[in-house]
Scaffold this motif. Sequence first.
Motif, short mmCIF file in Angstrom:
data_model
loop_
_atom_site.label_atom_id
_atom_site.label_comp_id
_atom_site.label_asym_id
_atom_site.label_seq_id
_atom_site.Cartn_x
_atom_site.Cartn_y
_atom_site.Cartn_z
N GLU A 25 -1.12 -15.97 -8.69
CA GLU A 25 -1.44 -16.65 -7.43
C GLU A 25 -1.60 -18.16 -7.65
O GLU A 25 -1.20 -18.97 -6.81
CB GLU A 25 -2.70 -16.06 -6.81
N VAL A 26 -2.21 -18.53 -8.77
CA VAL A 26 -2.34 -19.95 -9.08
C VAL A 26 -0.96 -20.58 -9.25
O VAL A 26 -0.68 -21.67 -8.71
CB VAL A 26 -3.20 -20.16 -10.34
N VAL A 40 -9.54 -23.28 -6.37
CA VAL A 40 -10.84 -22.63 -6.41
C VAL A 40 -10.67 -21.16 -6.04
O VAL A 40 -9.98 -20.82 -5.07
CB VAL A 40 -11.83 -23.29 -5.44
N ILE A 41 -11.32 -20.29 -6.81
CA ILE A 41 -11.22 -18.83 -6.60
C ILE A 41 -12.64 -18.27 -6.44
O ILE A 41 -13.62 -18.87 -6.91
CB ILE A 41 -10.49 -18.19 -7.79
N CYS A 66 -8.07 -22.03 -19.23
CA CYS A 66 -7.86 -23.40 -19.72
C CYS A 66 -6.37 -23.69 -19.90
O CYS A 66 -5.88 -24.76 -19.54
CB CYS A 66 -8.61 -23.62 -21.03
N ARG A 67 -5.64 -22.73 -20.48
CA ARG A 67 -4.19 -22.91 -20.65
C ARG A 67 -3.49 -22.99 -19.30
O ARG A 67 -2.55 -23.78 -19.12
CB ARG A 67 -3.63 -21.76 -21.49
N LEU A 68 -3.96 -22.19 -18.35
CA LEU A 68 -3.35 -22.20 -17.01
C LEU A 68 -3.55 -23.56 -16.34
O LEU A 68 -2.62 -24.11 -15.73
CB LEU A 68 -3.98 -21.09 -16.17
N ALA A 69 -4.74 -24.12 -16.45
CA ALA A 69 -5.01 -25.43 -15.87
C ALA A 69 -4.15 -26.50 -16.52
O ALA A 69 -3.57 -27.36 -15.84
CB ALA A 69 -6.49 -25.77 -16.01
#
Length: 288
Positions: A25-26, A40-41, A66-69
């Motif tokens: 979803e991100v 924000v989730i 952190c990797r996703l961000a």
Amino acid sequence: MPRFAIAGLQLELDNRDNLFVIDAEVKKVVARFPWVNMVVIGELATFGPGVQHAQPLPSDIEAHYCRLAAEHGIWLVPGTLFERDGEEVFNTLPVINPAGEVVARYRKMFPFFPYEQGVACGTDFVVFDVPEVGRMGVSICYDGWFPETTRTLAWMGAEVIIHPTMTNTIDRDLELAIARTNAAINQCYFVDINVAGRLGNGRSIVCGPEGNVIHQAGTGYEVITFEADFELVRRTRERGLMGLGQVLKSFRDSPVKFPPYIEGHSSPALQQLGKLQVPGNEWRQPEE
């Protein structure tokens, strides 16, 4: 004029491992809305409300976020995780910057006692700065019912309050009123993102610094995007809400010393309320 785009994801989730659902979803929201700065989730979205998932932080799950961000160059508030610290478990919210660094962790101050068992109370307020934009604060779900939490964050300079929630009870309508009130009396954005599906009843709400409702979601899946205008917060605090009440300046300048904050939270009147416990069935006959 500093503006900052936020996407709140009201996700339909189940009481299971939702990590890769959130991950997908991100990625979708960043692809669809490349101008978004923060995602924000809702509270406890990753695993649901089971404290058996508690892990010390930092953890592999937090590292995944952190990797996703970092991959997408966004600020990420991935809901909360149960954090084990020795014998205690906290409901903890990490804040991750676009470099994939955890810049803050906030432990929920007010677990939903007496129903939310086995969770300890955090004690530290948390704000963080977005460079060249402004200051944000964080709180979690039931914290919002205590006006001292949002007022303290505003006192610390927070202009936007990020407030993940997991509510599936009939008091959600009251929480919407509380969110709007928190925004108005502190002249800040209040970003209350709930979960949906089996974990929550949705109805996320985003309120502006003049107490206005920017968006109120329905009960299902929604992506809520908006721009937080930090100059509007500063102008509202300076000139007054709708050009009227300058609440924070009046609070600052007041000579009043509030007794509950000087003498402690308890009082003879509050002691008469009895124990904090789940109400019993008044109609059930005692066993002989």
